[in-house]
Design a protein around this motif. Sequence first.
Motif, PDB file in Angstrom:
ATOM      1  N   ALA A   1       0.868  -1.184   0.000  1.00 25.13           N
ATOM      2  CA  ALA A   1       0.000   0.000   0.000  1.00 25.13           C
ATOM      3  C   ALA A   1       0.902   1.231   0.000  1.00 25.13           C
ATOM      4  CB  ALA A   1      -0.909  -0.006   1.223  1.00 25.13           C
ATOM      5  N   PRO A   2       1.377   1.671  -1.180  1.00 26.34           N
ATOM      6  CA  PRO A   2       2.381   2.735  -1.241  1.00 26.34           C
ATOM      7  C   PRO A   2       1.869   4.105  -0.830  1.00 26.34           C
ATOM      8  CG  PRO A   2       1.623   2.166  -3.441  1.00 26.34           C
ATOM      9  CD  PRO A   2       1.017   1.163  -2.512  1.00 26.34           C
ATOM     10  N   LEU A   3       0.561   4.320  -0.837  1.00 28.04           N
ATOM     11  CA  LEU A   3       0.004   5.633  -0.486  1.00 28.04           C
ATOM     12  C   LEU A   3      -0.622   5.645   0.907  1.00 28.04           C
ATOM     13  CD1 LEU A   3      -1.712   6.559  -3.885  1.00 28.04           C
ATOM     14  CD2 LEU A   3       0.554   7.201  -3.078  1.00 28.04           C
ATOM     15  N   LYS A   4      -0.357   4.623   1.689  1.00 33.16           N
ATOM     16  CA  LYS A   4      -1.002   4.505   2.995  1.00 33.16           C
ATOM     17  C   LYS A   4      -0.556   5.619   3.933  1.00 33.16           C
ATOM     18  CE  LYS A   4      -2.068   1.230   6.672  1.00 33.16           C
ATOM     19  NZ  LYS A   4      -1.900  -0.156   7.152  1.00 33.16           N
ATOM     20  N   THR A   5      -1.534   6.250   4.563  1.00 39.36           N
ATOM     21  CA  THR A   5      -1.285   7.302   5.548  1.00 39.36           C
ATOM     22  C   THR A   5      -2.184   7.064   6.759  1.00 39.36           C
ATOM     23  OG1 THR A   5      -2.954   8.719   4.494  1.00 39.36           O
ATOM     24  CG2 THR A   5      -0.655   9.010   3.786  1.00 39.36           C
ATOM     25  N   LYS A   6      -2.054   7.901   7.747  1.00 40.77           N
ATOM     26  CA  LYS A   6      -2.935   7.801   8.912  1.00 40.77           C
ATOM     27  C   LYS A   6      -4.368   8.093   8.471  1.00 40.77           C
ATOM     28  CE  LYS A   6      -3.793   9.686  13.516  1.00 40.77           C
ATOM     29  NZ  LYS A   6      -3.381  10.706  14.522  1.00 40.77           N
ATOM     30  N   PHE A   7      -5.264   7.153   8.784  1.00 41.19           N
ATOM     31  CA  PHE A   7      -6.643   7.300   8.323  1.00 41.19           C
ATOM     32  C   PHE A   7      -7.359   8.356   9.137  1.00 41.19           C
ATOM     33  CE2 PHE A   7     -11.165   6.281   8.187  1.00 41.19           C
ATOM     34  CZ  PHE A   7     -11.365   6.157   6.815  1.00 41.19           C
ATOM     35  N   GLN A   8      -7.837   9.370   8.456  1.00 41.67           N
ATOM     36  CA  GLN A   8      -8.603  10.441   9.086  1.00 41.67           C
ATOM     37  C   GLN A   8      -9.662  10.893   8.099  1.00 41.67           C
ATOM     38  OE1 GLN A   8      -6.215  13.564  10.691  1.00 41.67           O
ATOM     39  NE2 GLN A   8      -7.950  14.728  11.489  1.00 41.67           N
ATOM     40  N   PHE A   9     -10.918  10.830   8.512  1.00 44.26           N
ATOM     41  CA  PHE A   9     -12.007  11.123   7.597  1.00 44.26           C
ATOM     42  C   PHE A   9     -13.081  11.935   8.303  1.00 44.26           C
ATOM     43  CE2 PHE A   9     -15.862   9.978   5.112  1.00 44.26           C
ATOM     44  CZ  PHE A   9     -15.429  10.411   3.860  1.00 44.26           C
ATOM     45  N   ASP A  10     -13.650  12.876   7.566  1.00 49.65           N
ATOM     46  CA  ASP A  10     -14.708  13.747   8.088  1.00 49.65           C
ATOM     47  C   ASP A  10     -16.057  13.029   7.975  1.00 49.65           C
ATOM     48  OD1 ASP A  10     -16.292  15.847   8.901  1.00 49.65           O
ATOM     49  OD2 ASP A  10     -16.074  16.993   7.043  1.00 49.65           O
ATOM     50  N   TRP A  11     -16.329  12.160   8.960  1.00 53.85           N
ATOM     51  CA  TRP A  11     -17.554  11.356   8.915  1.00 53.85           C
ATOM     52  C   TRP A  11     -18.804  12.226   9.002  1.00 53.85           C
ATOM     53  CZ3 TRP A  11     -17.215   6.502   7.432  1.00 53.85           C
ATOM     54  CH2 TRP A  11     -16.018   5.819   7.632  1.00 53.85           C
TER      55      TRP A  11
END
Length: 522
Positions: A191-201
Amino acid sequence: MFAGKKRSLFTLTGLYILTIPFFNGLNVTTYDNSQLLGHFAPSTTAFSYAVYIPIFAMLAFLPLGLKLGKQIKVRTMILSVSFLSLLFNTASLFAPTIAWFVLCRALLAIVSIIGIFASMVPILLKYNPALNMALMYGIFQFIQKGSQHLYQYLGANFVSFHNWTFGVYFLNLNFLICIILAWYFYKADVAPLKTKFQFDWRGWIIMILFFAIILFLCAEGQTRNWLNDPKITLAFAFLFITVGIYLLHVRFTPEPLINPDVYKFKNVIVGALMMFYIGIMNGTGSVVTGYMTNVLGFDSVLGAVTHLSLLIGLCISIPLSTYLLYKRIYLATIWIIGFACYGIYHITLYFRFYPGIDASDFYLPLIFKGVGMGFIFPVSLLYISEGVPPQLSTSRMMTGIIAQAIFASLLGGAILGTFISKMNVQHKTGLSQQLSAINKQAESQLENSKKKFLFLGLSDAEAQKKAEKSLSNQTSQASILLAYKDIYLVMSAICFLPIFIILIFKLWRRPIGRVEVEPIPI
């Protein structure tokens, strides 16, 4: 990570082929409406929802799909979405009601978004920045727009060969090919673009509510006569309230789904207006489809064959416009060519709205429309992205999608249908008033029709009734043609207007500036 030599043509072609089925998860199954209506027997309103819901589901899931796509390993992701696409697509064959059918189609649309991202990531990583952004946007637009019409043509042929289920089987074959290609080209599972998951639910839920209101307006606005109905008026009021709630939400959210800061960039505002403009210009395509089907009596296959002319225009324009952008041509030049082609398309068809014309009469106007699309789309996507920092890319992308797809294409298309209906009634009333004893030509035609029915053995009263109905049908056809002509005359003026504005105010006499890679160019 990938099979084949670095930047090899074979690998590049294989990776691009992987994107095509996901771009066309809804296009290839452009079913014959009469077959679906006969199979499920839904009401007119229910069928309207059946058409709109998968599209809105796809657009609503887009921001979350992009976020999830970065967290999953590429090989796992492409294989998973291919399998899920097979599953949901096949399940639509066994749907007992229209509601289950729509659910399967909506799920297919949702996983298609992840599939698009999964299949694009390798191209972004392997061939960029070696490829100029103008080239990459041009290639993606060529694949997306070109394959759309090709798949619709194939879907129409499969439907006519047996029934609507053949389109489903064809799409399943495509997903099987995706699985085979993924096994070959994706050697490593990372997963080369994996970052800390943060989403405006919370912002996402508000956006879904906003889309749901527009879905209601699109599906029922025309049948309820728009603002004359209290529920439609209430829906519009809730639409503004939802926007207000979202603006309040933004003040308490560090990374909102659509950040208002993106509108500090003038090109985003102008670009959004341009995307809206494009949606309006393309929205008149439904008029041509209705003209072919309802007036000229074309079947779905002949209509699809005729619309392949768009593909010819795209094959001419997208490579040419991409090359010009790559060579740093002025933005004004590209836009003037694009708007001029759209204007020629509309004004040419204005003179061809008459009964009895042949399918070949549509080829040249549709080629001009394809050329216009090829010049307008890549430059507009690049312009709205120009200079926008990566953290605002999703905000910029959703702004363009809402302007073009939601407001212009979907809601604008529903409003356009209402305008056509009203103009049709006005023209029919005007023509009907001319069917009197004073109109010698109409009276002569009525008498000739009556004589034909009398010759067939009908009584005097029956022959009179049949003759009047025949004349009324001719009036109905003439009135709808006049309504179509009105729409296309106005649209031709709207298409040529930006050219005069660009020339008078000397706008965009410069090449495209810096464009970020993220997010993917949809």
